[in-house]
Design an enzyme around this catalytic site. Structure first.
Site, PDB file in Angstrom:
ATOM      1  N   HIS A  23      11.126  27.672  49.620  1.00 21.66           N
ATOM      2  CA  HIS A  23      11.799  28.412  50.703  1.00 21.66           C
ATOM      3  C   HIS A  23      10.752  28.722  51.773  1.00 21.66           C
ATOM      4  O   HIS A  23      10.024  29.700  51.674  1.00 21.66           O
ATOM      5  CB  HIS A  23      12.415  29.688  50.129  1.00 21.66           C
ATOM      6  CG  HIS A  23      13.140  30.552  51.125  1.00 21.66           C
ATOM      7  ND1 HIS A  23      14.021  31.549  50.719  1.00 21.66           N
ATOM      8  CD2 HIS A  23      13.151  30.592  52.480  1.00 21.66           C
ATOM      9  CE1 HIS A  23      14.517  32.162  51.783  1.00 21.66           C
ATOM     10  NE2 HIS A  23      13.982  31.605  52.872  1.00 21.66           N
ATOM     11  N   LYS A  44      22.559  26.759  52.290  1.00 19.59           N
ATOM     12  CA  LYS A  44      22.277  28.194  52.413  1.00 19.59           C
ATOM     13  C   LYS A  44      23.501  28.893  52.963  1.00 19.59           C
ATOM     14  O   LYS A  44      24.170  28.381  53.861  1.00 19.59           O
ATOM     15  CB  LYS A  44      21.102  28.383  53.395  1.00 19.59           C
ATOM     16  CG  LYS A  44      20.733  29.839  53.713  1.00 19.59           C
ATOM     17  CD  LYS A  44      19.617  30.334  52.816  1.00 19.59           C
ATOM     18  CE  LYS A  44      19.259  31.787  53.073  1.00 19.59           C
ATOM     19  NZ  LYS A  44      18.267  31.957  54.126  1.00 19.59           N
ATOM     20  N   HIS A  90      15.255  35.206  47.579  1.00 21.32           N
ATOM     21  CA  HIS A  90      14.363  36.384  47.633  1.00 21.32           C
ATOM     22  C   HIS A  90      14.939  37.686  47.086  1.00 21.32           C
ATOM     23  O   HIS A  90      15.247  38.595  47.839  1.00 21.32           O
ATOM     24  CB  HIS A  90      13.860  36.611  49.065  1.00 21.32           C
ATOM     25  CG  HIS A  90      14.854  36.378  50.161  1.00 21.32           C
ATOM     26  ND1 HIS A  90      16.132  36.883  50.145  1.00 21.32           N
ATOM     27  CD2 HIS A  90      14.753  35.665  51.309  1.00 21.32           C
ATOM     28  CE1 HIS A  90      16.762  36.494  51.230  1.00 21.32           C
ATOM     29  NE2 HIS A  90      15.957  35.751  51.951  1.00 21.32           N
ATOM     30  N   ASP A 100       9.135  32.299  51.654  1.00 21.94           N
ATOM     31  CA  ASP A 100       9.984  32.704  52.796  1.00 21.94           C
ATOM     32  C   ASP A 100       9.119  32.782  54.056  1.00 21.94           C
ATOM     33  O   ASP A 100       9.284  33.674  54.891  1.00 21.94           O
ATOM     34  CB  ASP A 100      10.721  34.019  52.539  1.00 21.94           C
ATOM     35  CG  ASP A 100      11.883  34.224  53.520  1.00 21.94           C
ATOM     36  OD1 ASP A 100      12.207  33.290  54.281  1.00 21.94           O
ATOM     37  OD2 ASP A 100      12.461  35.334  53.536  1.00 21.94           O
ATOM     38  N   GLY A 127      10.143  38.526  59.633  1.00 26.16           N
ATOM     39  CA  GLY A 127       9.534  37.396  58.928  1.00 26.16           C
ATOM     40  C   GLY A 127       8.026  37.494  58.966  1.00 26.16           C
ATOM     41  O   GLY A 127       7.454  38.045  59.912  1.00 26.16           O
TER      42      GLY A 127
HETATM   43 ZN   LIG Z   1      14.165  32.681  54.608  1.00 29.12          ZN
END
Ligand SMILES: [Zn+2]
Length: 468
Positions: free
Chosen positions: A75, A161, A247, A320, A342
């Site tokens: 990911h 997703k 996650h 991620d 992020g």
């Molecule tokens: Zn992500």
């Protein structure tokens, strides 16, 4: 595979192999063994004690260090053609090999890869720009593109997703239909699971507190994750099909996944390094850099994640990875809602698991192998070509100096963003060399392979469940 193996062995008996790495502690599925490996044509051709290793064109002494299969980061937001100021196939893949990651599963940020044309374009871009092997998610599923699932699976893009919350919130009907389609043709549906109703309600209570970064976490309480995971698992129990929870961050979320596994639902999950290192109470100190979704949680949640990882309730560790230009973080210095969500991570997964896991007795080497390499290879249909040291597997591996200490700085980061959430931390346990299909890709702080070396890896059916 068998014809390739036959030719490999024929060549081996004729003469020297291309590469030998000796004097290593090999992290095999069966445990740690002293010895080395021989590589022919990018594949592992020999696994043996040092005295039985063949002659080779190149011989590398691993100095008694651990040699494990390269990580598969399942990911990572590496290359979205609409957001190349964040990261690209080249910069992101360099960060990958600098972190011992030899295959990454890219996930779009905004740009869907949900048509055959888009898939072909992305393969071409990756094979031109990436220094290491890659595959990718189709992107965010919705009412229009769910019908493309069988075509995309056939093309080797078998990961999809869906969001239960913004910014790509879909309805439960789409999740039902996607999982039903996946139950017929293989692949998996990854769900970003936070309940939007809970987020709306708690977010609206935070009136004047948005100047404090911790408010981002307080506005997204644990129950939002718990409810969305529970509902997704209930759907998967009805439809069949492989559900993967993105996650997981909370104790309650882990419990829901574990209950689902015990009920026999085909559900797997992943955890991110930042949720294993940082907590909510550090957010005001760390500032807007520490914003991501789901957010940093309480200390008890962090402890629950480590223990779930050790007992196999969490299947894999993923980055991620979703950094941004620093200005997009600084935009939230007065109001955390304005900051990009992020952080960096692809270069940090292994370092975090070595320093905070192995070093602190929260993780064993055999579990490290599973959560970093073997399990993601199985879940994403890349096993046993990837994710394991085995005769005939791709010679993707990383050599680790577990006694070496390293101070984390932005300077050592290969990512385009030029900052790291881990700035200033001293970590023990360092990936010193990374090899991709037998070619050295990273050596003592330097990326040693050129863009264009990476190959697209089609996801096969895999056996999906990790058995841990
Ligand atoms: Zn992500």
């Amino acid at each position: 595979m068998s014809s390739t193996l036959t030719s490999t062995f024929r060549k081996q008996t004729r003469g020297p192999v291309d590469l030998v790495v000796k004097n290593a502690k090999l992290l095999l599925e069966s445990g740690i063994v002293r010895g080395g490996i021989g590589v022919i044509d990018g594949m592992i051709a020999v696994i043996a004690g040092d005295e039985h290793l063949p002659e080779a064109g190149t011989v590398i002494d691993a100095d008694g260090n651990i040699l494990m299969p390269g990580l598969i980061d399942a990911h990572a937001h590496i290359h979205d053609p609409t957001m190349l100021e964040h990261e690209t196939f080249t910069t992101g893949s360099k960060a990958a090999v600098a972190g011992g990651v030899t295959t990454f599963v890219d996930m779009p940020l905004t740009n869907q890869v949900d048509t055959i044309k888009a898939v072909e374009d992305k393969i071409a871009q990756g094979e031109e720009m990436s220094v290491t092997d890659f595959t990718f998610y189709a992107g965010m599923m919705n009412t229009e593109n769910q019908v493309a699932i069988p075509l995309l699976v056939e093309k080797g893009v078998a990961a999809f997703k869906a969001f239960t919350c913004e910014p790509y919130q879909t309805n439960s009907g789409v999740i039902v239909k996607c999982l039903s389609a996946i139950s017929e043709v293989g692949g998996l549906l990854t769900v970003h699971a936070e309940d939007q109703g809970i987020l709306d309600e708690f977010g609206s209570e935070m009136e004047d507190e948005w100047d404090a970064p911790i408010s981002h976490s307080l506005a997204r309480p644990n129950i939002a994750e718990q409810l969305a995971i529970r509902q997704s698992i209930d759907i998967a129990a009805q439809t069949g099909g492989h559900l993967h929870i993105a996650h997981v961050t909370t104790r309650e979320g882990v419990q829901e996944v574990e209950k689902g596994k015990l009920r026999g639902v085909m559900v797997t999950t992943e955890v991110c390094p930042h949720h294993l290192v940082f907590c909510r109470d550090e957010m005001n100190r760390l500032g807007s850099k520490s914003k991501m979704n789901p957010p940093l949680r309480a200390r008890e949640d962090r402890a629950a994640l480590w223990s779930a990882l050790l007992r196999g309730a969490i299947d894999t560790v993923v980055s991620d990875h979703a950094p941004c230009p620093i200005e997009k973080k600084e935009a939230g210095s007065e109001d955390i809602r304005e900051a990009w969500s992020g952080v960096d991570g692809v270069q940090m997964i292994l370092r975090v698991l070595l320093s905070e896991g192995i070093n602190k007795a929260r993780l064993s080497y055999s579990k490290l192998l599973r959560v970093c390499s073997r399990n993601p290879a199985r879940i994403f249909g890349l096993y046993p070509k990837k994710g394991v040291l085995r005769i005939g597997a791709d010679a993707d591996f990383v050599i680790i100096d577990q006694n070496k200490e390293e101070k984390i700085t932005a300077d050592m980061m290969e990512s385009k963003c030029g900052w790291t959430l881990y700035e200033g931390m001293t970590m023990k346990g360092v990936p010193v060399m990374t090899f991709v299909r037998g070619t050295q890709a990273f050596n003592e702080g330097k990326v040693t392979v050129k863009p264009g070396y990476g190959n697209f890896q089609a996801m096969g059916s895999g056996d999906r469940l990790t058995g841990d």
